[in-house]
Write a protein that holds these residues in place. Structure first.
Motif, PDB file in Angstrom:
ATOM      1  N   ILE A 141       1.103  15.891  -1.783  1.00 31.10           N
ATOM      2  CA  ILE A 141       1.891  17.085  -1.452  1.00 31.10           C
ATOM      3  C   ILE A 141       3.266  16.991  -2.111  1.00 31.10           C
ATOM      4  CG2 ILE A 141       2.932  18.456   0.403  1.00 31.10           C
ATOM      5  CD1 ILE A 141       0.744  17.435   2.245  1.00 31.10           C
ATOM      6  N   ALA A 142       4.052  16.041  -1.646  1.00 34.28           N
ATOM      7  CA  ALA A 142       5.416  15.951  -2.180  1.00 34.28           C
ATOM      8  C   ALA A 142       5.879  14.534  -2.448  1.00 34.28           C
ATOM      9  CB  ALA A 142       6.389  16.628  -1.204  1.00 34.28           C
ATOM     10  N   PHE A 143       5.202  13.543  -1.879  1.00 34.72           N
ATOM     11  CA  PHE A 143       5.695  12.173  -1.986  1.00 34.72           C
ATOM     12  C   PHE A 143       4.625  11.233  -2.525  1.00 34.72           C
ATOM     13  CE2 PHE A 143       8.057  14.249   1.415  1.00 34.72           C
ATOM     14  CZ  PHE A 143       9.363  13.995   1.038  1.00 34.72           C
ATOM     15  N   SER A 144       5.065  10.358  -3.414  1.00 32.97           N
ATOM     16  CA  SER A 144       4.166   9.329  -3.938  1.00 32.97           C
ATOM     17  C   SER A 144       4.951   8.049  -4.155  1.00 32.97           C
ATOM     18  CB  SER A 144       3.518   9.779  -5.256  1.00 32.97           C
ATOM     19  OG  SER A 144       4.506  10.002  -6.255  1.00 32.97           O
ATOM     20  N   GLY A 145       4.284   6.914  -4.011  1.00 29.12           N
ATOM     21  CA  GLY A 145       4.934   5.633  -4.191  1.00 29.12           C
ATOM     22  C   GLY A 145       5.292   5.387  -5.640  1.00 29.12           C
ATOM     23  N   PRO A 146       6.299   4.563  -5.901  1.00 32.81           N
ATOM     24  CA  PRO A 146       6.763   4.324  -7.270  1.00 32.81           C
ATOM     25  C   PRO A 146       5.784   3.569  -8.158  1.00 32.81           C
ATOM     26  CG  PRO A 146       7.870   2.855  -5.738  1.00 32.81           C
ATOM     27  CD  PRO A 146       7.107   3.841  -4.906  1.00 32.81           C
ATOM     28  N   LEU A 147       4.765   2.968  -7.565  1.00 30.91           N
ATOM     29  CA  LEU A 147       3.818   2.202  -8.381  1.00 30.91           C
ATOM     30  C   LEU A 147       2.511   2.939  -8.649  1.00 30.91           C
ATOM     31  CD1 LEU A 147       4.210  -1.382  -6.834  1.00 30.91           C
ATOM     32  CD2 LEU A 147       5.511  -0.310  -8.686  1.00 30.91           C
ATOM     33  N   THR A 148       2.401   4.183  -8.178  1.00 28.77           N
ATOM     34  CA  THR A 148       1.136   4.909  -8.325  1.00 28.77           C
ATOM     35  C   THR A 148       0.762   5.150  -9.781  1.00 28.77           C
ATOM     36  OG1 THR A 148       2.353   6.997  -8.056  1.00 28.77           O
ATOM     37  CG2 THR A 148       1.308   6.064  -6.094  1.00 28.77           C
ATOM     38  N   ARG A 149       1.757   5.289 -10.649  1.00 26.66           N
ATOM     39  CA  ARG A 149       1.457   5.599 -12.052  1.00 26.66           C
ATOM     40  C   ARG A 149       0.899   4.399 -12.811  1.00 26.66           C
ATOM     41  NH1 ARG A 149       5.740   4.628 -15.989  1.00 26.66           N
ATOM     42  NH2 ARG A 149       7.539   3.566 -15.053  1.00 26.66           N
ATOM     43  N   PHE A 150       0.930   3.231 -12.176  1.00 28.51           N
ATOM     44  CA  PHE A 150       0.472   2.030 -12.859  1.00 28.51           C
ATOM     45  C   PHE A 150      -0.980   1.674 -12.537  1.00 28.51           C
ATOM     46  CE2 PHE A 150       5.105   1.430 -12.409  1.00 28.51           C
ATOM     47  CZ  PHE A 150       5.450   1.279 -13.744  1.00 28.51           C
ATOM     48  N   VAL A 151      -1.597   2.399 -11.616  1.00 29.20           N
ATOM     49  CA  VAL A 151      -2.962   2.059 -11.187  1.00 29.20           C
ATOM     50  C   VAL A 151      -3.858   3.287 -11.247  1.00 29.20           C
ATOM     51  CG1 VAL A 151      -2.170   0.201  -9.677  1.00 29.20           C
ATOM     52  CG2 VAL A 151      -2.402   2.516  -8.762  1.00 29.20           C
ATOM     53  N   ALA A 152      -5.170   3.033 -11.130  1.00 26.49           N
ATOM     54  CA  ALA A 152      -6.153   4.122 -11.182  1.00 26.49           C
ATOM     55  C   ALA A 152      -6.084   4.978  -9.919  1.00 26.49           C
ATOM     56  CB  ALA A 152      -7.557   3.534 -11.342  1.00 26.49           C
ATOM     57  N   ASN A 153      -6.571   6.212 -10.025  1.00 17.13           N
ATOM     58  CA  ASN A 153      -6.579   7.126  -8.877  1.00 17.13           C
ATOM     59  C   ASN A 153      -7.372   6.559  -7.704  1.00 17.13           C
ATOM     60  OD1 ASN A 153      -5.012   9.010 -10.245  1.00 17.13           O
ATOM     61  ND2 ASN A 153      -6.784  10.166 -11.006  1.00 17.13           N
ATOM     62  N   SER A 154      -8.451   5.848  -8.009  1.00 17.03           N
ATOM     63  CA  SER A 154      -9.260   5.275  -6.940  1.00 17.03           C
ATOM     64  C   SER A 154      -8.459   4.240  -6.142  1.00 17.03           C
ATOM     65  CB  SER A 154     -10.513   4.616  -7.516  1.00 17.03           C
ATOM     66  OG  SER A 154     -10.172   3.605  -8.467  1.00 17.03           O
ATOM     67  N   SER A 205       0.833  -1.203   0.000  1.00 16.49           N
ATOM     68  CA  SER A 205       0.000   0.000   0.000  1.00 16.49           C
ATOM     69  C   SER A 205       0.864   1.248   0.000  1.00 16.49           C
ATOM     70  CB  SER A 205      -0.946  -0.002   1.210  1.00 16.49           C
ATOM     71  OG  SER A 205      -0.232  -0.004   2.438  1.00 16.49           O
ATOM     72  N   GLY A 206       2.047   1.185   0.635  1.00 17.79           N
ATOM     73  CA  GLY A 206       2.955   2.323   0.617  1.00 17.79           C
ATOM     74  C   GLY A 206       3.485   2.595  -0.778  1.00 17.79           C
ATOM     75  N   LEU A 207       3.749   1.549  -1.524  1.00 21.79           N
ATOM     76  CA  LEU A 207       4.229   1.703  -2.898  1.00 21.79           C
ATOM     77  C   LEU A 207       3.165   2.308  -3.802  1.00 21.79           C
ATOM     78  CD1 LEU A 207       6.058  -1.737  -3.325  1.00 21.79           C
ATOM     79  CD2 LEU A 207       7.125   0.501  -2.971  1.00 21.79           C
ATOM     80  N   LEU A 208       1.912   2.220  -3.370  1.00 25.74           N
ATOM     81  CA  LEU A 208       0.786   2.738  -4.164  1.00 25.74           C
ATOM     82  C   LEU A 208       0.196   4.021  -3.574  1.00 25.74           C
ATOM     83  CD1 LEU A 208      -1.048  -0.655  -4.783  1.00 25.74           C
ATOM     84  CD2 LEU A 208       0.151   0.703  -6.519  1.00 25.74           C
ATOM     85  N   SER A 209       0.827   4.573  -2.534  1.00 27.79           N
ATOM     86  CA  SER A 209       0.268   5.729  -1.831  1.00 27.79           C
ATOM     87  C   SER A 209       0.762   7.054  -2.403  1.00 27.79           C
ATOM     88  CB  SER A 209       0.621   5.666  -0.339  1.00 27.79           C
ATOM     89  OG  SER A 209      -0.004   4.576   0.281  1.00 27.79           O
ATOM     90  N   ASP A 210      -0.029   8.090  -2.171  1.00 22.36           N
ATOM     91  CA  ASP A 210       0.308   9.447  -2.613  1.00 22.36           C
ATOM     92  C   ASP A 210      -0.236  10.427  -1.578  1.00 22.36           C
ATOM     93  OD1 ASP A 210       0.684  11.894  -3.847  1.00 22.36           O
ATOM     94  OD2 ASP A 210      -0.039  11.229  -5.806  1.00 22.36           O
ATOM     95  N   VAL A 223      -5.162   4.294  -5.810  1.00 18.09           N
ATOM     96  CA  VAL A 223      -4.182   5.070  -5.041  1.00 18.09           C
ATOM     97  C   VAL A 223      -4.822   5.619  -3.771  1.00 18.09           C
ATOM     98  CG1 VAL A 223      -2.741   7.146  -5.023  1.00 18.09           C
ATOM     99  CG2 VAL A 223      -2.804   5.677  -7.056  1.00 18.09           C
ATOM    100  N   SER A 224      -6.038   6.139  -3.898  1.00 12.40           N
ATOM    101  CA  SER A 224      -6.735   6.686  -2.728  1.00 12.40           C
ATOM    102  C   SER A 224      -7.009   5.601  -1.695  1.00 12.40           C
ATOM    103  CB  SER A 224      -8.051   7.338  -3.162  1.00 12.40           C
ATOM    104  OG  SER A 224      -7.814   8.437  -4.012  1.00 12.40           O
ATOM    105  N   LEU A 225      -7.434   4.433  -2.158  1.00 14.75           N
ATOM    106  CA  LEU A 225      -7.715   3.320  -1.253  1.00 14.75           C
ATOM    107  C   LEU A 225      -6.445   2.858  -0.548  1.00 14.75           C
ATOM    108  CD1 LEU A 225      -9.910   1.324  -0.296  1.00 14.75           C
ATOM    109  CD2 LEU A 225      -9.247  -0.173  -2.191  1.00 14.75           C
ATOM    110  N   ALA A 226      -5.362   2.745  -1.317  1.00  8.88           N
ATOM    111  CA  ALA A 226      -4.092   2.311  -0.748  1.00  8.88           C
ATOM    112  C   ALA A 226      -3.561   3.327   0.258  1.00  8.88           C
ATOM    113  CB  ALA A 226      -3.063   2.087  -1.855  1.00  8.88           C
ATOM    114  N   THR A 227      -3.688   4.607  -0.074  1.00  7.78           N
ATOM    115  CA  THR A 227      -3.216   5.663   0.822  1.00  7.78           C
ATOM    116  C   THR A 227      -3.982   5.651   2.135  1.00  7.78           C
ATOM    117  OG1 THR A 227      -2.641   7.049  -1.098  1.00  7.78           O
ATOM    118  CG2 THR A 227      -2.820   8.150   1.054  1.00  7.78           C
ATOM    119  N   ASP A 228      -5.289   5.493   2.056  1.00  6.14           N
ATOM    120  CA  ASP A 228      -6.117   5.464   3.265  1.00  6.14           C
ATOM    121  C   ASP A 228      -5.760   4.265   4.134  1.00  6.14           C
ATOM    122  OD1 ASP A 228      -8.435   6.333   4.914  1.00  6.14           O
ATOM    123  OD2 ASP A 228      -9.283   4.435   4.241  1.00  6.14           O
ATOM    124  N   TYR A 229      -5.593   3.109   3.513  1.00  9.55           N
ATOM    125  CA  TYR A 229      -5.237   1.918   4.280  1.00  9.55           C
ATOM    126  C   TYR A 229      -3.869   2.092   4.929  1.00  9.55           C
ATOM    127  CZ  TYR A 229      -3.829  -2.759   5.551  1.00  9.55           C
ATOM    128  OH  TYR A 229      -3.368  -3.839   6.275  1.00  9.55           O
TER     129      TYR A 229
END
Length: 228
Positions: A127-140, A119-124, A142-148
């Motif tokens: 502000i300034a930091f995002s996981g390296p795998l966020t560009r491979f998945v949908a925004n929804s 989930s950290g690899l998919l989090s954003d 990313v939001s779910l992973a970030t919340d978890y």
């Protein structure tokens, strides 16, 4: 009687497993501190995260080919075994490696650590930091992973860590030093049991395996940079 039985010292935890254990303790501690501080410390949070990723990849593979008592096959128990153990009807061999409760704790810890790192690899943080795998998945996603990652997973892991520490204290009060065994690798047992292989060949194989896992973790860390 139990007191008349001869204690035999055997190697239970091989060196790679012990190093993994203490490196994971350091990694989780680093993640907790850097994640709480936030700000510029998030750079270290990502570094610790990639380090823990390498450790988890190694432990999963070592659980298949490692020392006798480090292999998952040595502590995968049927539900009935867990029930019997809870009723005080455990088998003597349960005292060698992980007993049924300890095995459940190990699998829970590894499972939720995998979820937390993933989930950290998919989090954003937007502000300034995002996981390296966020560009491979949908925004929804990313939001779910970030919340978890920020609001659920870390508290589950905190609970598991506290339970782990509590279990260590309870066993210590019962004259079973689990920490000592994870430091020097040996246990004194009243039952005959095969020792884990822990020689130069197996240690060299573990080092090469960890280097491979570290390489995979590093590659994952570069995926975000590859997008620019």
């Amino acid at each position: 009687m139990y007191s008349n039985k001869t204690l035999t010292k055997i190697r239970v935890w091989d060196l790679p497993t012990r190093l993994f254990h203490w490196a994971l303790v350091a990694g989780i501690t680093g993640l907790a501190i850097s994640g709480t501080v936030g700000g510029n410390a998030m750079v270290w949070h990502f570094r610790f995260g990639h380090g823990v990723l390498a450790l988890l990849l190694f432990r999963i593979l070592w659980g298949l080919v490692g020392g006798r008592w480090s292999r998952f096959g040595a502590f995968i128990y049927a539900p009935q075994s867990l029930i019997h153990y809870l009723k005080g009807k455990g088998k003597p061999e349960h005292s060698v490696g992980h007993n049924p409760i300890g095995a459940l704790s190990v699998f829970a810890m590894l499972g939720f650590l995998v979820l937390q790192v993933a989930s950290g690899l998919l989090s954003d943080d937007e502000i300034a930091f995002s996981g390296p795998l966020t560009r491979f998945v949908a925004n929804s996603t990313v939001s779910l992973a970030t919340d978890y990652h920020a609001n659920i997973g870390k508290w589950i892991l905190l609970g598991l860590v506290l339970l782990h520490i509590g279990a260590i204290v309870v066993y210590l009060l019962r004259k079973h030093n689990l920490v000592g065994a994870m430091l020097h690798g040996d246990k004194e047992l009243v039952v005959k049991a095969p020792a884990s292989r822990d020689d130069t060949v197996s240690r060299t194989a573990a080092l090469l395996l960890f280097m491979l896992c570290a390489g995979v973790a590093y590659w994952v860390s570069t995926l975000e940079a590859a997008a620019f």
